[in-house]
Design an enzyme around this catalytic site. Sequence first.
Site, PDB file in Angstrom:
ATOM      1  N   LYS A 259       0.834  -1.197   0.000  1.00 51.53           N
ATOM      2  CA  LYS A 259       0.000   0.000   0.000  1.00 51.53           C
ATOM      3  C   LYS A 259       0.871   1.251   0.000  1.00 51.53           C
ATOM      4  O   LYS A 259       0.644   2.194  -0.727  1.00 51.53           O
ATOM      5  CB  LYS A 259      -0.833  -0.019   1.280  1.00 51.53           C
ATOM      6  CG  LYS A 259      -2.289   0.126   1.044  1.00 51.53           C
ATOM      7  CD  LYS A 259      -3.066  -0.078   2.332  1.00 51.53           C
ATOM      8  CE  LYS A 259      -2.759  -1.378   3.019  1.00 51.53           C
ATOM      9  NZ  LYS A 259      -3.705  -1.834   3.991  1.00 51.53           N
ATOM     10  N   ARG A 260       1.901   1.183   0.824  1.00 52.87           N
ATOM     11  CA  ARG A 260       2.759   2.331   1.012  1.00 52.87           C
ATOM     12  C   ARG A 260       3.423   2.763  -0.305  1.00 52.87           C
ATOM     13  O   ARG A 260       3.594   3.926  -0.576  1.00 52.87           O
ATOM     14  CB  ARG A 260       3.829   2.006   2.059  1.00 52.87           C
ATOM     15  CG  ARG A 260       4.055   3.108   3.032  1.00 52.87           C
ATOM     16  CD  ARG A 260       4.979   2.645   4.125  1.00 52.87           C
ATOM     17  NE  ARG A 260       4.731   1.230   4.451  1.00 52.87           N
ATOM     18  CZ  ARG A 260       5.676   0.379   4.832  1.00 52.87           C
ATOM     19  NH1 ARG A 260       6.900   0.753   4.942  1.00 52.87           N
ATOM     20  NH2 ARG A 260       5.366  -0.873   5.122  1.00 52.87           N
TER      21      ARG A 260
END
Length: 289
Positions: A259-260
Site C-alpha cells: 500500500k505504502r
Amino acid sequence: MAATTVTRFAPSPTGRLHLGHAHSALLGWRIARESGGRFLLRIEDIDPVRCRPDFTAGILEDLAWLGLDWDGPVRVQSAHLPEYGATLARLSGMGLLYPCFCTRADIAREVAAIGHAPHGPDGLLYPGTCRRLGAAERAARIAAGEPYALRLHMAAALRRVARPLAFLELGLEGGPRRLRCDPARFGDVVLARKDIPASYHLCVTQDDALQGVTLVTRAEDLRPATDLHRLLQALLGWPAPRYRHHPLLTGPDGKRLSKRDNAPTLAALREAGHSPAAVRAMAEGAAPG
Ligand code: GLU
C-alpha cells in the site's frame, strides 16, 4: 475420508485491496473450491484508528467484482471484542499475563540504560520492566486508572507448554516441511494494547480456531508470526492448522507490492478498464518475488 479443507482471507481494512491481496485471496479461494472445501472471509478491524468501514465495504465489493465468493457470514473482528477478552481472562487465570504500564519513552529509556536492544519479528524486545513489579504496586497503579497493556510472560508460557512446537509449511519450494517454532524471539509480546483490548496475534489465532480453519494461506512476511500463533494454540488447547505462506508479489521494479509504495488497487485497475479475468490473471500470474 480426508477432513474438509477450510481456508480464509483475513484482510485489515486499512486501505483498498491491491494485486498482492488478490493473489492471497485467490490462493485460498482456489484451494477451497478445488477441494470441495470452504472459503471464509474475515475482516480484521480491531484497530479503530487505522481501519475504516468504507474500506471494509470496498473489500467486499472488490472480491465480488473479481468473482470470489465466500461461505457463511463475514466475521468482523470488532464485533467480537468480548470473546477476545474472555481468552485474555483465561490466559490471565493461568498466570501468563501481566499488566504493562510502560510508554514507548519508558521502554526506550530502559533499553538505553541496558545498553543493547535486541529485536524480534515485531520490533524491539520488551526489556521486562513491568514483569518485575510487585502485586501491590500493580494493583495500586490499576486502581489509580493508569492505562496498561497486557503482555504474555513468555518464559512462563514456554514452561507451561514444555515441548518443542512446529507447524507444517506447505508453501516452500521442495515440498511440505515441518518447521520448528521459536516463539521466544517475540519476548513478552503484547496481547492487549492500551488503546485496543486485543492484539492481531490473539485475534487471528482465536478466530482461525473458532472458525475451524484447517489451512492458513497468507503472505510469507507473516511466517515468523506463526511461531507465536502455535504457542497460543498450544496454551489454549486449540488445533494447529497447516500453513501455506506465499511469496510477496513484486512490481515491475522488483520491489514488493505494498500500500505504502502505491501498488495499483483493484479499484484503480477496474477503473482503467481491466476486466476481472485480466486482473485475476495479473494477480495469479505476476512473478512472485
Ligand atoms: N489481517 C492481516 C493483514 O491484513 C492478515 C492476517 C492473516 O492472514 O493471518 O495483514
